[in-house]
Write an enzyme that holds these catalytic residues in place. Sequence first.
Site, short mmCIF file in Angstrom:
data_model
loop_
_atom_site.label_atom_id
_atom_site.label_comp_id
_atom_site.label_asym_id
_atom_site.label_seq_id
_atom_site.Cartn_x
_atom_site.Cartn_y
_atom_site.Cartn_z
N ASN A 9 0.81 -1.23 -0.03
CA ASN A 9 0.07 0.04 0.05
C ASN A 9 0.87 1.15 0.06
O ASN A 9 1.38 1.49 1.13
CB ASN A 9 -0.88 -0.13 1.27
CG ASN A 9 -1.75 1.24 1.42
OD1 ASN A 9 -2.00 1.95 0.57
ND2 ASN A 9 -2.18 1.53 2.71
N TRP A 10 0.99 1.65 -1.11
CA TRP A 10 1.91 3.10 -1.21
C TRP A 10 1.47 4.21 -0.72
O TRP A 10 1.96 5.31 -0.59
CB TRP A 10 1.99 3.07 -2.90
CG TRP A 10 2.83 2.32 -3.52
CD1 TRP A 10 3.47 1.10 -2.96
CD2 TRP A 10 3.27 2.25 -4.72
NE1 TRP A 10 3.92 0.49 -3.88
CE2 TRP A 10 4.08 1.21 -5.10
CE3 TRP A 10 3.22 3.23 -5.87
CZ2 TRP A 10 4.68 0.71 -6.46
CZ3 TRP A 10 3.59 2.88 -7.28
CH2 TRP A 10 4.65 1.51 -7.36
N LYS A 11 0.20 4.21 -0.18
CA LYS A 11 -0.57 5.39 0.35
C LYS A 11 -0.34 6.78 -0.46
O LYS A 11 -0.33 6.45 -1.77
CB LYS A 11 0.03 5.52 1.91
CG LYS A 11 -0.03 4.33 2.62
CD LYS A 11 0.33 4.68 4.31
CE LYS A 11 0.36 3.48 4.96
NZ LYS A 11 0.06 3.48 6.33
N HIS A 95 -9.64 0.59 4.77
CA HIS A 95 -8.18 0.82 5.46
C HIS A 95 -8.76 1.75 6.65
O HIS A 95 -9.47 2.79 6.63
CB HIS A 95 -7.34 1.46 4.37
CG HIS A 95 -5.87 1.48 4.96
ND1 HIS A 95 -5.59 2.55 5.79
CD2 HIS A 95 -4.90 0.56 4.60
CE1 HIS A 95 -4.33 2.20 6.18
NE2 HIS A 95 -3.83 1.23 5.54
N GLU A 97 -6.96 4.39 7.90
CA GLU A 97 -6.73 5.76 7.63
C GLU A 97 -8.25 6.16 6.85
O GLU A 97 -8.53 7.32 6.98
CB GLU A 97 -5.57 5.91 6.61
CG GLU A 97 -4.40 5.87 7.50
CD GLU A 97 -3.13 5.41 6.53
OE1 GLU A 97 -3.15 5.46 5.63
OE2 GLU A 97 -2.31 4.93 7.25
N GLU A 168 -5.30 -5.41 10.51
CA GLU A 168 -4.41 -4.33 10.70
C GLU A 168 -4.66 -3.74 12.11
O GLU A 168 -5.57 -2.62 12.12
CB GLU A 168 -4.45 -3.36 9.47
CG GLU A 168 -4.05 -4.05 8.05
CD GLU A 168 -3.59 -3.06 7.18
OE1 GLU A 168 -2.37 -3.03 6.72
OE2 GLU A 168 -4.17 -1.82 6.92
N GLY A 174 2.18 2.26 10.58
CA GLY A 174 3.01 3.37 10.63
C GLY A 174 3.70 3.85 11.52
O GLY A 174 4.23 4.70 11.99
N SER A 213 3.38 -2.42 10.37
CA SER A 213 4.86 -2.08 10.38
C SER A 213 5.55 -3.49 10.04
O SER A 213 6.49 -3.85 10.78
CB SER A 213 4.98 -1.91 11.81
OG SER A 213 4.55 -0.37 12.01
N GLY A 234 2.61 -1.22 4.22
CA GLY A 234 2.56 0.06 3.87
C GLY A 234 4.02 0.69 3.72
O GLY A 234 4.64 0.68 2.72
C1 PEP Z 1 -0.86 -0.04 5.84
O1 PEP Z 1 -0.93 0.90 5.44
O2 PEP Z 1 -1.86 -0.72 5.34
C2 PEP Z 1 0.28 -0.55 6.82
C3 PEP Z 1 0.19 -1.57 7.18
O3 PEP Z 1 1.23 0.52 6.92
P1 PEP Z 1 2.69 0.27 7.85
O4 PEP Z 1 3.25 -1.12 6.95
O5 PEP Z 1 3.36 1.36 7.27
O6 PEP Z 1 2.36 0.03 8.91
#
Ligand code: PEP
Length: 251
Positions: A9-11, A95, A97, A168, A174, A213, A234
Amino acid sequence: MRQFVVAGNWKMNGSLEANAHLLEQLKSQLDNTTKAEIIVFPPTVYLAQIQQICRDTGIKWGAQDASPNRPGAYTGEIAVEMLEDFACEYVLVGHSERRTLYHEDDVMIAMKFAHAKRHGLTPILCVGETLHERKQQVTETIVKKQLDAIVNLADSTDVFKHAMIAYEPIWAIGTGLTASPEQAQSVHHAIREHVATIDKTIAEQLTLLYGGSVKAANAASLFAMPDIDGFLVGGASLDAHQFVEITQCIK
Ligand code: PEP
């Protein structure tokens, strides 16, 4: 046999130049020792570029979000029908976010999930609890409520067929904090059991991803858990070396 997946997931990151560089690195470094399906989720404006670069490779792509509505007067939104133009096979739904920053509730997420499925996309439903909820020991209650919203809107028991679920924990996204393999396994198991109450066969075949993470350093121990079938990554998905190392845990 469940499908194993490593999804990036490049966000809201990337540029034409950075995407091309990252994908060229992935194309040259990904090898066939991984059993995982590799999927990238770029910002939607880059889907044409990603389609062009990835079309003859093993890398699949999808969108980070999509409207629950048919094309029409919804300024700023992207319709599922438009994603079809770019050969997207997947879409992230719910998600954290989107849930927290854009106030998407369970009903909205269920509508997005159902609409994506109707159009033949595979939705990856994201579920998870806050740190407060974990401390209150209501993680499973929260996750089941998020799943039930999807089930309640559906009119059939095969609601999770051709779909995936990503657990998640919000406190791990993050933040550099990761659920321990045992913590993640326990929630993944609860998710599979819950889906089994609707359809046992679909539950057994359902791909359950862990996100929060994930890095090369923790991926192998998480993947060793019986109900973890891959990752939604992410931050580390923007680093080709890290991302490729994560895929190499899936053997
Ligand atoms: C995500 O955005 O779905 C995610 C898991 O981010 P990260 O790996 O940076 O925690």
